[in-house]
Design a protein around this motif. Structure first.
Motif, PDB file in Angstrom:
ATOM      1  N   GLU A 129     131.006  65.031  33.688  1.00  0.00           N
ATOM      2  CA  GLU A 129     131.273  63.632  34.013  1.00  0.00           C
ATOM      3  C   GLU A 129     132.026  63.546  35.330  1.00  0.00           C
ATOM      4  N   SER A 130     131.797  62.451  36.048  1.00  0.00           N
ATOM      5  CA  SER A 130     132.547  62.172  37.269  1.00  0.00           C
ATOM      6  C   SER A 130     132.730  60.667  37.390  1.00  0.00           C
ATOM      7  N   ALA A 131     133.943  60.203  37.110  1.00  0.00           N
ATOM      8  CA  ALA A 131     134.246  58.783  37.276  1.00  0.00           C
ATOM      9  C   ALA A 131     134.174  58.402  38.755  1.00  0.00           C
ATOM     10  N   GLU A 132     134.509  59.357  39.633  1.00  0.00           N
ATOM     11  CA  GLU A 132     134.520  59.077  41.072  1.00  0.00           C
ATOM     12  C   GLU A 132     133.119  58.777  41.600  1.00  0.00           C
ATOM     13  N   THR A 133     132.129  59.572  41.189  1.00  0.00           N
ATOM     14  CA  THR A 133     130.759  59.370  41.670  1.00  0.00           C
ATOM     15  C   THR A 133     129.894  58.619  40.661  1.00  0.00           C
ATOM     16  N   LYS A 134     130.503  58.247  39.533  1.00  0.00           N
ATOM     17  CA  LYS A 134     129.814  57.522  38.454  1.00  0.00           C
ATOM     18  C   LYS A 134     128.556  58.271  38.009  1.00  0.00           C
TER      19      LYS A 134
END
Length: 103
Positions: A45-50
């Motif tokens: 998961e990556s909240a930064e790159t969605k």
């Protein structure tokens, strides 16, 4: 030598992430363990790159392909249509040297 196959999947995702993702997808995680030929999954998961996705290990190329097809359809039902999936053979000898979790 037994061959295992790695499936790499990622896709755009607005969330949830972190603890919220763990709570929201716990039942899904349990169901994945019942898939034909499934060995393990590492959730990504990556909240930064969605982005969301995972790295999976399957016993056969066929079981990885079958799962990818099913998972792509499931994601489409959630409105996620940009699914990137790749299946790789594993070099077990080199992976053992570098502590790859392939057993």
């Amino acid at each position: 030598m037994n061959m295992a196959y790695l499936l790499q999947v990622d896709f755009p995702m607005d969330g949830p992430f972190g603890d919220e993702m763990s709570a929201a997808f716990s039942d899904l995680a349990k169901s994945i363990t019942q898939e034909d030929g499934f060995i393990w999954k590492i959730w990504t998961e990556s909240a930064e790159t969605k982005e969301g996705g995972g790295i999976y290990l399957f016993e056969t190329k066929e079981s990885a392909e079958k799962y990818l097809e099913m998972h792509t359809k499931r994601l489409a039902s959630f409105g996620i249509t940009e699914v990137r999936g790749k299946i790789f053979s594993i070099n077990e000898k080199l992976s053992e040297i570098t502590n790859g979790p392939i057993k």
